[in-house]
Scaffold this motif. Structure first.
Motif, PDB file in Angstrom:
ATOM      1  N   MET A 106       0.902  -1.328   0.179  1.00 19.16           N
ATOM      2  CA  MET A 106      -0.139  -0.149  -0.023  1.00 19.16           C
ATOM      3  C   MET A 106       0.794   1.081   0.200  1.00 19.16           C
ATOM      4  N   SER A 107       0.238   2.315  -0.485  1.00 18.98           N
ATOM      5  CA  SER A 107       1.101   3.594  -0.421  1.00 18.98           C
ATOM      6  C   SER A 107       0.902   4.041   1.055  1.00 18.98           C
ATOM      7  N   ASP A 108       1.847   5.173   1.373  1.00 16.81           N
ATOM      8  CA  ASP A 108       2.022   5.876   2.401  1.00 16.81           C
ATOM      9  C   ASP A 108       0.333   6.482   2.653  1.00 16.81           C
ATOM     10  N   GLN A 109      -0.112   7.146   1.577  1.00 14.70           N
ATOM     11  CA  GLN A 109      -1.546   7.696   2.024  1.00 14.70           C
ATOM     12  C   GLN A 109      -2.632   6.796   2.339  1.00 14.70           C
ATOM     13  N   GLU A 110      -2.364   5.368   1.542  1.00 11.68           N
ATOM     14  CA  GLU A 110      -3.681   4.377   2.223  1.00 11.68           C
ATOM     15  C   GLU A 110      -3.146   3.862   3.470  1.00 11.68           C
ATOM     16  N   LEU A 111      -1.821   3.968   3.773  1.00 11.91           N
ATOM     17  CA  LEU A 111      -1.687   3.383   5.269  1.00 11.91           C
ATOM     18  C   LEU A 111      -2.016   4.469   6.277  1.00 11.91           C
ATOM     19  N   SER A 112      -1.822   5.682   5.884  1.00 10.45           N
ATOM     20  CA  SER A 112      -2.099   6.897   6.895  1.00 10.45           C
ATOM     21  C   SER A 112      -3.616   7.016   6.756  1.00 10.45           C
ATOM     22  N   ALA A 113      -4.197   6.630   5.947  1.00 14.15           N
ATOM     23  CA  ALA A 113      -5.832   6.537   5.951  1.00 14.15           C
ATOM     24  C   ALA A 113      -6.331   5.580   6.833  1.00 14.15           C
TER      25      ALA A 113
END
Length: 123
Positions: A106-113
């Protein structure tokens, strides 16, 4: 003979026509902005199979995860990238390891979400 030559010329011209490439993929940034942490948690991440909001199933509850990570000022994203040690329930770490294949892709944005979604359960 002249008709055949004209027909062949037309066929060659048609076959050389430039086609536009059609793609259904969206840029990663745009996709990550549109998807919610809850959607990732329940869908792509398959986290919901082991984690529930307020009760331990296989893994700890989201309330417990959020409480402990906030208290220790730790990053859930780092854990999901397998860059930090488990701090909530280390005994379940081996079970969680199989999901790192998903979360590390997953992207950093997805993990942050996902992290933001988990923290919505803190009391």
């Amino acid at each position: 003979m002249k008709k055949i030559f004209i027909l062949l010329t037309v066929l060659v011209m048609i076959s050389c026509k430039k086609e536009e490439k059609v793609t259904t993929e969206q840029p990663i940034r745009e996709t990550a902005e549109k998807i919610s942490g809850q959607d990732l948690f329940e869908g792509k991440g398959n986290c919901v199979a082991c984690h529930q909001p307020s009760q331990k199933v296989i893994g700890p509850s989201l309330e417990e995860i959020s409480k402990i990570y906030k208290a220790k000022n730790a990053s859930i994203v780092s854990f999901l990238k397998e860059e930090s040690e488990p701090i909530v329930d280390p005994s379940q770490y081996e079970v969680m390891k199989t999901n790192f294949i998903i979360t590390k892709a997953m992207s950093d944005q997805e993990l942050s979400a996902i992290e933001e979604y988990i923290h919505t359960f803190s009391k």
